[in-house]
Design a protein around this motif. Structure first.
Motif, mmCIF file in Angstrom:
data_model
loop_
_atom_site.group_PDB
_atom_site.id
_atom_site.type_symbol
_atom_site.label_atom_id
_atom_site.label_comp_id
_atom_site.label_asym_id
_atom_site.label_seq_id
_atom_site.Cartn_x
_atom_site.Cartn_y
_atom_site.Cartn_z
ATOM 1 N N TYR A 294 0.843 -1.194 0.000
ATOM 2 C CA TYR A 294 0.000 0.000 0.000
ATOM 3 C C TYR A 294 0.878 1.244 0.000
ATOM 4 N N SER A 295 0.239 2.335 -0.349
ATOM 5 C CA SER A 295 0.850 3.650 -0.238
ATOM 6 C C SER A 295 -0.155 4.581 0.426
ATOM 7 N N SER A 296 0.310 5.302 1.442
ATOM 8 C CA SER A 296 -0.603 6.181 2.163
ATOM 9 C C SER A 296 0.175 7.342 2.755
ATOM 10 N N SER A 297 -0.410 8.515 2.678
ATOM 11 C CA SER A 297 0.235 9.703 3.232
ATOM 12 C C SER A 297 -0.047 9.872 4.716
ATOM 13 N N TYR A 298 -1.019 9.148 5.207
ATOM 14 C CA TYR A 298 -1.434 9.306 6.594
ATOM 15 C C TYR A 298 -1.502 7.924 7.238
ATOM 16 N N SER A 299 -1.775 7.911 8.493
ATOM 17 C CA SER A 299 -1.896 6.619 9.178
ATOM 18 C C SER A 299 -3.076 5.856 8.599
ATOM 19 N N PRO A 300 -2.795 4.800 7.860
ATOM 20 C CA PRO A 300 -3.885 4.155 7.122
ATOM 21 C C PRO A 300 -4.681 3.157 7.946
ATOM 22 N N SER A 301 -5.891 2.941 7.507
ATOM 23 C CA SER A 301 -6.640 1.744 7.883
ATOM 24 C C SER A 301 -6.526 0.779 6.709
ATOM 25 N N LEU A 302 -6.364 -0.496 7.018
ATOM 26 C CA LEU A 302 -6.199 -1.516 5.980
ATOM 27 C C LEU A 302 -7.167 -2.653 6.216
ATOM 28 N N PHE A 303 -7.695 -3.186 5.131
ATOM 29 C CA PHE A 303 -8.727 -4.213 5.204
ATOM 30 C C PHE A 303 -8.440 -5.309 4.185
ATOM 31 N N TRP A 304 -8.901 -6.495 4.486
ATOM 32 C CA TRP A 304 -9.023 -7.568 3.505
ATOM 33 C C TRP A 304 -10.486 -7.993 3.453
ATOM 34 N N TYR A 305 -11.011 -8.068 2.216
ATOM 35 C CA TYR A 305 -12.362 -8.552 1.980
ATOM 36 C C TYR A 305 -12.300 -9.799 1.106
ATOM 37 N N VAL A 306 -13.300 -10.650 1.260
ATOM 38 C CA VAL A 306 -13.409 -11.851 0.438
ATOM 39 C C VAL A 306 -14.730 -11.816 -0.324
ATOM 40 N N GLN A 307 -14.699 -12.302 -1.554
ATOM 41 C CA GLN A 307 -15.912 -12.361 -2.363
ATOM 42 C C GLN A 307 -16.034 -13.755 -2.974
ATOM 43 N N HIS A 308 -17.054 -14.471 -2.571
ATOM 44 C CA HIS A 308 -17.345 -15.755 -3.197
ATOM 45 C C HIS A 308 -18.181 -15.520 -4.447
ATOM 46 N N PRO A 309 -18.178 -16.477 -5.368
ATOM 47 C CA PRO A 309 -18.852 -16.273 -6.662
ATOM 48 C C PRO A 309 -20.286 -15.785 -6.507
ATOM 49 N N ASN A 310 -20.596 -14.736 -7.264
ATOM 50 C CA ASN A 310 -21.940 -14.163 -7.318
ATOM 51 C C ASN A 310 -22.440 -13.668 -5.952
ATOM 52 N N LYS A 311 -21.511 -13.249 -5.129
ATOM 53 C CA LYS A 311 -21.858 -12.712 -3.821
ATOM 54 C C LYS A 311 -21.242 -11.333 -3.640
ATOM 55 N N GLY A 312 -21.722 -10.618 -2.630
ATOM 56 C CA GLY A 312 -21.082 -9.372 -2.257
ATOM 57 C C GLY A 312 -19.804 -9.624 -1.491
ATOM 58 N N LEU A 313 -19.139 -8.561 -1.080
ATOM 59 C CA LEU A 313 -17.876 -8.677 -0.362
ATOM 60 C C LEU A 313 -18.129 -8.763 1.138
ATOM 61 N N GLN A 314 -17.301 -9.558 1.798
ATOM 62 C CA GLN A 314 -17.406 -9.746 3.238
ATOM 63 C C GLN A 314 -16.070 -9.402 3.875
ATOM 64 N N LEU A 315 -16.099 -8.694 5.007
ATOM 65 C CA LEU A 315 -14.864 -8.330 5.692
ATOM 66 C C LEU A 315 -14.213 -9.562 6.308
ATOM 67 N N LEU A 316 -12.921 -9.748 5.992
ATOM 68 C CA LEU A 316 -12.126 -10.801 6.634
ATOM 69 C C LEU A 316 -11.442 -10.284 7.888
ATOM 70 N N LEU A 317 -10.802 -9.119 7.763
ATOM 71 C CA LEU A 317 -10.097 -8.538 8.901
ATOM 72 C C LEU A 317 -9.751 -7.090 8.582
ATOM 73 N N LYS A 318 -9.369 -6.347 9.648
ATOM 74 C CA LYS A 318 -8.998 -4.947 9.447
ATOM 75 C C LYS A 318 -7.920 -4.536 10.429
ATOM 76 N N TYR A 319 -7.075 -3.622 9.978
ATOM 77 C CA TYR A 319 -6.055 -3.006 10.807
ATOM 78 C C TYR A 319 -6.381 -1.513 10.934
ATOM 79 N N THR A 320 -6.433 -1.046 12.210
ATOM 80 C CA THR A 320 -6.735 0.372 12.419
ATOM 81 C C THR A 320 -5.856 0.927 13.525
#
Lengths: 116, 116
Positions: free
Chosen positions: A25-51
């Motif tokens: 990643y590239s960020s000018s400020y203290s970032p929040s970072l996330f990973w999302y997962v998407q199974h076929p024909n579905k919306g995205l679901q949060l796996l985890l986050k760093y804040t």
């Protein structure tokens, strides 16, 4: 300005072997970072986050990620892949305080393929 | 659980038709987003809204407009659909950024639009 690069468009593993999905990643400020997962024909679901708390973040389904500021990386790992992990994975960055945009920026995604 | 509901999972429209995509969230979130998802390109932001009647352009607003008359509802409008707008459309909502933390996004299941 913020940006995120997922280093692999496809990752192929055998069931029971470790998973590594890479994100820089590239960020000018203290970032929040996330990973999302998407199974076929579905919306995205949060796996985890760093804040800005613990640098090693644990998520759902046995996934975890480590925030490494010196390397500007936030790689996603899992010790043992399961067939149900086959999906598209997105790394997301959002600039933090004090002047960053709260609008998340998505990587292009990594398709995880799990072989029996 | 937070629920984001998109009114149509699959739509088929003809070139030149007006298309409405509706999104409703039930968690009183201030922020709502419309993304477009295409293979190899990840998610690209079309528009977002941080309050009722407020809207801001994302990365690819051309050919789209939005409406947010009530806090829970965010509509995406294609005034005159074209074949290059064939895509998966994803709606999301989130709480506002607070201090160092950015709220996670909650996604609907997507609306797959085909323009013939």
């Amino acid at each position: 300005a913020q940006s995120v690069t997922q280093l692999d468009s496809h990752v192929s593993v055998s069931e029971g072997t470790p998973v590594l999905l890479r994100c820089n990643y590239s960020s000018s400020y203290s970032p929040s970072l996330f990973w999302y997962v998407q199974h076929p024909n579905k919306g995205l679901q949060l796996l985890l986050k760093y804040t800005s708390a613990a640098t090693l973040v644990k998520g759902i389904n046995g996934f975890e990620a480590e925030f490494k500021k010196s390397e500007t990386s936030f790689h996603l790992t899992k010790p043992s892949a399961h067939m149900s992990d086959a999906a598209e994975y997105f790394c997301v960055v959002s600039d933090g305080w004090p002047g960053g945009s709260y609008i998340p920026t998505f990587g292009r995604g990594t398709s995880l393929i799990v072989h029996p | 659980d937070v629920k984001v509901t998109q009114s149509s999972r699959y739509l088929v429209k003809r070139t030149g038709e007006k298309v409405f995509l509706e999104c409703v969230q039930d968690m009183d979130h201030e922020n709502m987003f419309w993304y477009r998802q295409d293979p190899g390109l990840g998610l690209r932001l079309i528009y977002f809204s941080y309050d009722v009647k407020m809207k801001e352009k994302g990365d690819i607003p051309e050919g789209y407009s939005v409406s947010r008359e009530k806090k829970e509802r965010f509509s995406l409008i294609l005034e005159s659909a074209s074949t290059n707008q064939t895509s998966m459309y994803l709606c999301a909502s989130s709480t506002p950024r607070k201090g160092f933390s950015t709220g996670e996004l909650f996604f609907g299941e997507g609306s797959r639009l085909t323009v013939l």
